[in-house]
Design a protein around this motif. Structure first.
Motif, short mmCIF file in Angstrom:
data_model
loop_
_atom_site.label_atom_id
_atom_site.label_comp_id
_atom_site.label_asym_id
_atom_site.label_seq_id
_atom_site.Cartn_x
_atom_site.Cartn_y
_atom_site.Cartn_z
N TRP A 62 -0.43 1.26 -1.88
CA TRP A 62 0.76 1.75 -1.17
C TRP A 62 0.69 1.57 0.34
CZ3 TRP A 62 -0.58 5.36 2.36
CH2 TRP A 62 -1.73 6.12 2.12
N ALA A 63 -0.49 1.36 0.89
CA ALA A 63 -0.63 1.26 2.35
C ALA A 63 -0.30 -0.14 2.88
CB ALA A 63 -2.04 1.67 2.76
N PHE A 64 0.02 -1.07 2.01
CA PHE A 64 0.28 -2.44 2.39
C PHE A 64 1.60 -2.63 3.10
CE2 PHE A 64 1.74 -1.78 -1.96
CZ PHE A 64 3.09 -2.10 -1.84
N ALA A 65 2.51 -1.71 2.96
CA ALA A 65 3.87 -1.90 3.45
C ALA A 65 4.02 -1.41 4.89
CB ALA A 65 4.87 -1.19 2.56
N GLU A 66 4.75 -2.21 5.65
CA GLU A 66 5.09 -1.77 7.01
C GLU A 66 6.54 -2.18 7.28
OE1 GLU A 66 3.61 -5.48 9.78
OE2 GLU A 66 2.29 -3.77 9.60
#
Length: 72
Positions: A62-66
């Motif tokens: 989930w931390a891949f998105a920006e």
């Protein structure tokens, strides 16, 4: 950057290669929330927080998105 120059208000992207199943779960939630509220920043935060609450989810899922928002 090309999408922003073409007039997009915001662009959501990934910062590394992502597992298809994790991306599908994440972006389904993101798009459903964004469609309801029209607030892409809140939708991204909400999707990440929701994934964080699932015990079996690793940050790599989930931390891949920006998000990049035009004008900020």
């Amino acid at each position: 950057r090309a999408f922003l120059l073409a007039g997009a208000r915001a662009v959501v992207g990934t910062t590394w290669d992502v597992d298809d199943d994790a991306a599908a779960a994440f972006f389904t939630q993101f798009h459903e929330s964004n469609a309801k509220t029209g607030d892409s920043v809140a939708a991204l935060c909400g999707a990440q927080r929701s994934m964080l609450q699932h015990p079996g989810r690793h940050p790599s899922e989930w931390a891949f998105a920006e998000i990049v928002v035009r004008g900020l």
